[in-house]
Design a protein around this motif. Structure first.
Motif, PDB file in Angstrom:
ATOM      1  N   LEU A   1     -14.738  -1.945  -2.372  1.00 29.20           N
ATOM      2  CA  LEU A   1     -14.455  -2.248  -3.776  1.00 29.20           C
ATOM      3  C   LEU A   1     -13.072  -2.874  -3.940  1.00 29.20           C
ATOM      4  CD1 LEU A   1     -15.956   0.922  -5.490  1.00 29.20           C
ATOM      5  CD2 LEU A   1     -16.958  -1.371  -5.393  1.00 29.20           C
ATOM      6  N   VAL A   2     -12.091  -2.359  -3.238  1.00 31.25           N
ATOM      7  CA  VAL A   2     -10.746  -2.942  -3.332  1.00 31.25           C
ATOM      8  C   VAL A   2     -10.751  -4.391  -2.843  1.00 31.25           C
ATOM      9  CG1 VAL A   2      -8.395  -2.848  -2.391  1.00 31.25           C
ATOM     10  CG2 VAL A   2      -9.504  -0.763  -3.174  1.00 31.25           C
TER      11      VAL A   2
ATOM     12  N   GLY B   1     -10.180   0.809   7.432  1.00 30.51           N
ATOM     13  CA  GLY B   1      -9.837  -0.590   7.691  1.00 30.51           C
ATOM     14  C   GLY B   1      -9.259  -1.344   6.516  1.00 30.51           C
ATOM     15  N   LEU B   2      -8.619  -0.644   5.592  1.00 27.65           N
ATOM     16  CA  LEU B   2      -8.109  -1.312   4.393  1.00 27.65           C
ATOM     17  C   LEU B   2      -7.160  -2.459   4.715  1.00 27.65           C
ATOM     18  CD1 LEU B   2      -7.870  -1.236   1.232  1.00 27.65           C
ATOM     19  CD2 LEU B   2      -5.828   0.173   1.582  1.00 27.65           C
ATOM     20  N   LYS B   3      -6.142  -2.197   5.498  1.00 25.80           N
ATOM     21  CA  LYS B   3      -5.121  -3.210   5.775  1.00 25.80           C
ATOM     22  C   LYS B   3      -5.733  -4.439   6.458  1.00 25.80           C
ATOM     23  CE  LYS B   3      -0.514  -3.662   7.893  1.00 25.80           C
ATOM     24  NZ  LYS B   3      -0.695  -4.710   8.908  1.00 25.80           N
TER      25      LYS B   3
ATOM     26  N   VAL C   1       0.857  -1.188   0.000  1.00 20.72           N
ATOM     27  CA  VAL C   1       0.000   0.000   0.000  1.00 20.72           C
ATOM     28  C   VAL C   1       0.891   1.235   0.000  1.00 20.72           C
ATOM     29  CG1 VAL C   1      -1.741   1.298   1.275  1.00 20.72           C
ATOM     30  CG2 VAL C   1      -1.849  -1.204   1.207  1.00 20.72           C
ATOM     31  N   ILE C   2       0.646   2.136  -0.947  1.00 25.07           N
ATOM     32  CA  ILE C   2       1.408   3.376  -1.053  1.00 25.07           C
ATOM     33  C   ILE C   2       0.428   4.547  -1.035  1.00 25.07           C
ATOM     34  CG2 ILE C   2       2.991   4.741  -2.467  1.00 25.07           C
ATOM     35  CD1 ILE C   2       3.856   2.068  -3.799  1.00 25.07           C
ATOM     36  N   GLY C   3       0.601   5.465  -0.123  1.00 28.62           N
ATOM     37  CA  GLY C   3      -0.254   6.633  -0.052  1.00 28.62           C
ATOM     38  C   GLY C   3       0.350   7.815  -0.801  1.00 28.62           C
ATOM     39  N   VAL C   4      -0.511   8.555  -1.489  1.00 20.69           N
ATOM     40  CA  VAL C   4      -0.058   9.762  -2.199  1.00 20.69           C
ATOM     41  C   VAL C   4      -1.044  10.888  -1.870  1.00 20.69           C
ATOM     42  CG1 VAL C   4       0.804  10.688  -4.372  1.00 20.69           C
ATOM     43  CG2 VAL C   4       0.620   8.205  -4.085  1.00 20.69           C
TER      44      VAL C   4
END
Length: 299
Positions: free
Chosen positions: A289-290, A32-34, A7-10
């Motif tokens: 969705l991910v 809660g993505l991770k 996971v990379i945040g921009v």
């Protein structure tokens, strides 16, 4: 799919006009993505955020290409970071920020996957240039840039252009396309499934054809998921909402078909703006969705 996710945040908000989208990576992580991805059996490495300068500390030098030097620098940094995780065999999930981050995402991925298919899931075509843009916001230009159309600094991120070929690109969910942009899309032969075609054909047929176009003869598919593709009732927290979008269930079904294709090798998730959101609803939709893209199912 690869079993390790990076996971990379921009936190990019220089590419568009409405502030707050820089908090998108935080809000998606907070939703809660991770933890959700780990429950699917993946190993997740959060690589932190690419450094993005504050708009207040920089000046706009060109109203047709707002914050061009800053967007260029962030795109180069992101391309380098994405290249590194792809070379490690990871599946990158890149969190925006506005859609200008896709310039760097795709530049990084295509340093390994030379023939990349792209599905651009978006209410907009993002195919403007400095000559056609009505706003000067670079988040309306990334798809054109990846195809080698636009300003040389944006087109040549990572030192080469074009990154992708028009016959391997599909836009799904379009319902707000500028006049000059429409002409450019036709000139370059980009396949666009607008909402009329989604309604007429159904999301299953549209996605089957999109996967065929983006996946046939390519090294894999990159999904560029703009949350404004989803109807504002489930994704209100976006900078440029457009009524009449893809429903929540259609969005899930599209992601499920992409997972079943076994062709998706990367994705970016963009335009989540918590300032405009309702109780982090848009970020939670993004996570849902991910996870469907990564194989989450009812049974």
């Amino acid at each position: 799919m690869k079993k390790t996710i990076s996971v990379i945040g921009v936190p990019m908000d220089l590419g568009q006009g409405r502030r707050g989208v820089d908090m998108g990576p935080f809000s998606i992580r907070y939703a809660g993505l991770k933890e959700r991805i780990e429950r699917l059996g993946y190993t997740v490495h959060d690589q932190g955020n690419v450094n993005v300068p504050q708009a207040e500390s920089h000046h706009i030098h060109d109203e047709k290409l707002k914050y061009l030097p800053e967007v260029t620098r962030v795109s180069e940094d992101l391309a380098s970071k994405v290249k590194d995780v792809v070379e490690q065999g990871h599946f990158p999930v890149i969190l925006g920020g506005d859609h200008s981050i896709a310039i760097g995402s795709i530049a990084g991925i295509t340093q390994k996957y030379k023939k990349l298919g792209v599905i651009w899931f978006d209410a907009h075509a993002d195919f403007n240039t400095e000559d056609s843009t009505p706003s000067g916001n670079i988040h309306g230009m990334p798809l054109a840039c990846c195809l080698g159309v636009g300003h040389e600094k944006l087109v040549n991120i990572a030192g080469f252009a074009p990154k992708i070929q028009p016959e391997n690109v599909v836009i799904v969910g379009a319902r707000s396309v500028d006049r000059d942009e429409r002409l450019l899309l036709k000139q370059h032969g980009i396949k666009v499934f607008d909402m009329h075609e989604v309604d007429k054909l159904g999301i299953a047929k549209v996605m089957e054809e999109a996967i065929r176009i983006a996946g046939e003869g390519t090294d894999g598919i990159h999904l560029s998921l703009d949350l404004d593709a989803i109807d504002p009732d489930m994704a209100p927290g976006v900078g440029t909402p457009v009524l009449g979008g893809i429903t929540y269930r259609e969005g899930h079904f599209a992601m499920e078909l992409l997972f079943q294709s076994n062709k998706v090798i990367s994705c970016d998730v963009v335009e989540v703006n918590p300032i405009l959101d309702e109780h982090n609803k848009t970020a939670r939709t993004a996570v849902d969705l991910v996870c469907s893209l990564l194989g989450e199912a009812v049974m």
